[in-house]
Design a protein around this motif. Sequence first.
Motif, PDB file in Angstrom:
ATOM      1  N   LYS A  61      40.984  20.570   7.220  1.00 52.49           N
ATOM      2  CA  LYS A  61      42.176  19.718   7.042  1.00 52.49           C
ATOM      3  C   LYS A  61      43.483  20.504   7.129  1.00 52.49           C
ATOM      4  O   LYS A  61      43.505  21.696   6.909  1.00 52.49           O
ATOM      5  N   HIS A  62      44.557  19.759   7.371  1.00 47.04           N
ATOM      6  CA  HIS A  62      45.933  20.291   7.314  1.00 47.04           C
ATOM      7  C   HIS A  62      46.218  21.341   8.377  1.00 47.04           C
ATOM      8  O   HIS A  62      46.883  22.343   8.116  1.00 47.04           O
ATOM      9  N   VAL A  63      45.693  21.105   9.560  1.00 43.47           N
ATOM     10  CA  VAL A  63      46.046  21.977  10.684  1.00 43.47           C
ATOM     11  C   VAL A  63      47.304  21.416  11.365  1.00 43.47           C
ATOM     12  O   VAL A  63      48.263  22.142  11.622  1.00 43.47           O
ATOM     13  N   ARG A  72      43.090  27.826  -0.813  1.00 46.12           N
ATOM     14  CA  ARG A  72      42.985  28.466   0.505  1.00 46.12           C
ATOM     15  C   ARG A  72      43.471  29.906   0.489  1.00 46.12           C
ATOM     16  O   ARG A  72      42.955  30.754   1.211  1.00 46.12           O
ATOM     17  N   GLN A  73      44.500  30.167  -0.299  1.00 44.76           N
ATOM     18  CA  GLN A  73      45.053  31.523  -0.325  1.00 44.76           C
ATOM     19  C   GLN A  73      44.474  32.319  -1.497  1.00 44.76           C
ATOM     20  O   GLN A  73      43.930  31.765  -2.445  1.00 44.76           O
ATOM     21  N   SER A 108      47.854  26.128  -2.944  1.00 43.07           N
ATOM     22  CA  SER A 108      47.209  26.134  -1.630  1.00 43.07           C
ATOM     23  C   SER A 108      45.870  25.410  -1.609  1.00 43.07           C
ATOM     24  O   SER A 108      45.160  25.480  -0.611  1.00 43.07           O
ATOM     25  N   HIS A 162      55.460  22.174   5.640  1.00 44.55           N
ATOM     26  CA  HIS A 162      55.146  22.289   7.065  1.00 44.55           C
ATOM     27  C   HIS A 162      56.417  22.619   7.840  1.00 44.55           C
ATOM     28  O   HIS A 162      57.524  22.522   7.297  1.00 44.55           O
ATOM     29  N   SER A 213      55.944  28.208   0.055  1.00 50.46           N
ATOM     30  CA  SER A 213      54.663  28.897   0.209  1.00 50.46           C
ATOM     31  C   SER A 213      54.864  30.265   0.856  1.00 50.46           C
ATOM     32  O   SER A 213      55.640  30.423   1.796  1.00 50.46           O
ATOM     33  N   MET A 223      51.770  27.537   7.840  1.00 48.54           N
ATOM     34  CA  MET A 223      52.447  26.986   6.660  1.00 48.54           C
ATOM     35  C   MET A 223      51.758  25.724   6.143  1.00 48.54           C
ATOM     36  O   MET A 223      51.491  25.593   4.947  1.00 48.54           O
ATOM     37  N   ARG A 224      51.474  24.791   7.015  1.00 50.18           N
ATOM     38  CA  ARG A 224      50.848  23.538   6.590  1.00 50.18           C
ATOM     39  C   ARG A 224      49.464  23.815   5.996  1.00 50.18           C
ATOM     40  O   ARG A 224      49.112  23.308   4.936  1.00 50.18           O
ATOM     41  N   TYR A 225      48.715  24.636   6.689  1.00 49.11           N
ATOM     42  CA  TYR A 225      47.336  24.898   6.278  1.00 49.11           C
ATOM     43  C   TYR A 225      47.286  25.645   4.950  1.00 49.11           C
ATOM     44  O   TYR A 225      46.567  25.268   4.037  1.00 49.11           O
ATOM     45  N   ARG A 226      48.087  26.683   4.843  1.00 47.86           N
ATOM     46  CA  ARG A 226      47.974  27.528   3.651  1.00 47.86           C
ATOM     47  C   ARG A 226      48.539  26.850   2.410  1.00 47.86           C
ATOM     48  O   ARG A 226      48.210  27.227   1.291  1.00 47.86           O
TER      49      ARG A 226
END
Lengths: 337, 350
Positions: free
Chosen positions: B333-335, B113-114, B110, A120, B128, A111-114
């Motif tokens: 980023k954002h992991v 990213r998506q 995103s 998040h 999301s 969730m956070r990554y996408r």
Amino acid sequence: MFMPWQEVSLVTVISFIEAVSQALREEMQRDRRVFVLGEDVGVRGGVFRATKGMLEEFGEKRVIDTPLSEAAIAGIAVGASAFGLRPVAEIQFADYMMTAVNQIVNEAAKMRYRSNGDWHCPMVIRAPFGGGVHGSLYHSQSVEAMFCNIPGLKVVVPSTPYDAKGLLKAAIRDEDPVLFFEHKRCYRLIKGEVPDSDYIVPIGKSSIRREGKHITVISYGLSLHFVLEAATRLEEDGYSAHIVDLRTLYPLDKETIVTAARKTGKVLIVHEDNKEGGVGGEVAAVIAEECFYELDAPIRRLCGPDVPAMPYNPVMEQFFMLNPDKVYQAMLDLAEL
Amino acid sequence: MMGDNLDLKTEIKHRLLGLSDQQVLDIYRAMVLARKVDERMWLLNRAGKIPFLVSCQGHEAAQVGAAYALNQSNDFLCPYYRDMGMAIVFGMTAKELMLAAFAKAEDPNSGGRQMPCHYGSKQNRILSTSSVVASQVPHAVGIALSGSIMGEAFVVLTSFGDGASSQGEFHEAANFAGIHRLPVIFLCENNKYAISVPYNKQVASESIAARASGYGFPGVVVDGNNPLDVYEAVKEAADRARRGGGPTLIEAVVDRPVPHSSDDDDRTYRTSEEIEEAKKNDPILSFSRYLKEAGLLDERTELDMHERIEHEVDEATEYAERAEDAAPEDALKHVYALAGGESGDRHLIY
């Protein structure tokens, strides 16, 4: 004698399961965003009694008996945590997480990554794992390794009541999804001192359980207790073991692992989960990458056998399970090498 | 004055629903914007400029009518990948949609990213969404449950296709929402195809809406080609949910005049006659006729509107095409959250 004018920090000896309960109760008292959901967590107080008395204390809006529906439990936790609440979902046995894997791996972890950091999921999924309780194939599995190559997730396995309470509080306060695995054999077997005051044990930090100089043993969960017991016996043979409790399996505390490996140059990794693809493989790889030339012997692993799951028959179950004797033998073999 | 010679039935329809003339024009405008952004994405895909899209065509009336029936500053959406019309009503602009189409750093969904069409924006109250169909359905239930726990009144609408109705997560989510009478609207956009698999190989019951009785809440079938019919059904469901009446399953029957996605070729499983028939049912054409019969639109004002929207899409395309990609290493980023909340650790409400 109790003197009220003195600062006192009380310490009580409690069981592992009581530590889990205390953490849940205190976090729910502290933060009204925290709620629990799962099968039998309400009226029954959980099949292992982790949520005993909570329905009465917090009401049915915050202690939710769900249908038999693991994907919904996990998926609802994803939605609620994205919204801003702090769900603590209980999956009754870790074996049953398989029907919730899409929500855990594709949704919570990503969730956070996408969303590029927009959304998040600060959620916790607690699940009892491990065997030695006549639980057979579907109440004995160690499933942790499957979730230890999923960036976005954190995987935590406490081995003591102190860590169970402190790590669960940390997990509930964490901004990311945490899988919190509790070895069910530890629930009533393992007791320990826990302070009455509020504290957390940080996620991502392993712990040195015992200082030693001849071999390094790395473990977690119930197996860690076998290692500690075996280490006492090993002393009679003139060897001291340096013992690491991983506590967080993902992401690994590489620094502590490598430092501990360097210290003795001989490493044994012990876990109940089967060897192939287990957490021990990644631990061994980290050590091989970082300090191969400082090793005095090949890295060894003592793990459950590579069979699909644990049999019910007691003789076969005992064959599958580790115990202090098996661990002692493996430690002695390495020490004498 | 326009509207003086209204057909009585026509007038009754949108005004009886409490919609002003301006509001139905807004609905039409949102439908046309979705269509034109979508058409542009097909062109860009065929020109080799964007690798992928999944189309909203044929679904615009259902999407816009549904989203319009909600409170866009209070309710939540858990949509799926066709729902461009919904995203537009909840505030996403042509520019933002094109930034997603080109997968640029500024894409609010995103950050590139998506795949395109995977909507999500906290600012727009859209959670999301992934590509795994029906995964979003339990999320909607979780958001609605949160409202119930915290004593907040809002409705959550989640949408999905007929194919997704076969997923276990749809069932689990609907079952839970029914038990707890949560304010969730389950909107199935039934275009009668799950990629190539037709409805009769997906569903044995005569409708998907019929399943609602098994969950203990109402299920209705509506004409998804008519935004007013969908608006009416969603409004009624939302009103009921706000009164504590629990969830509703709405099945909006639509047509899919285009392949599943830009990578699909529907000629391998549909006859050309069937595709032509689907194109004739175009909700934009029928709603345009409605507005003209109501005297709210004529050829000239319609042409003006279309030209303005074309222009908006042109500008959005130009901007997005030129916009910066994310830095390659932004892939790292954002992991996890960083100390200090650097990964967007903002809470919407709490």
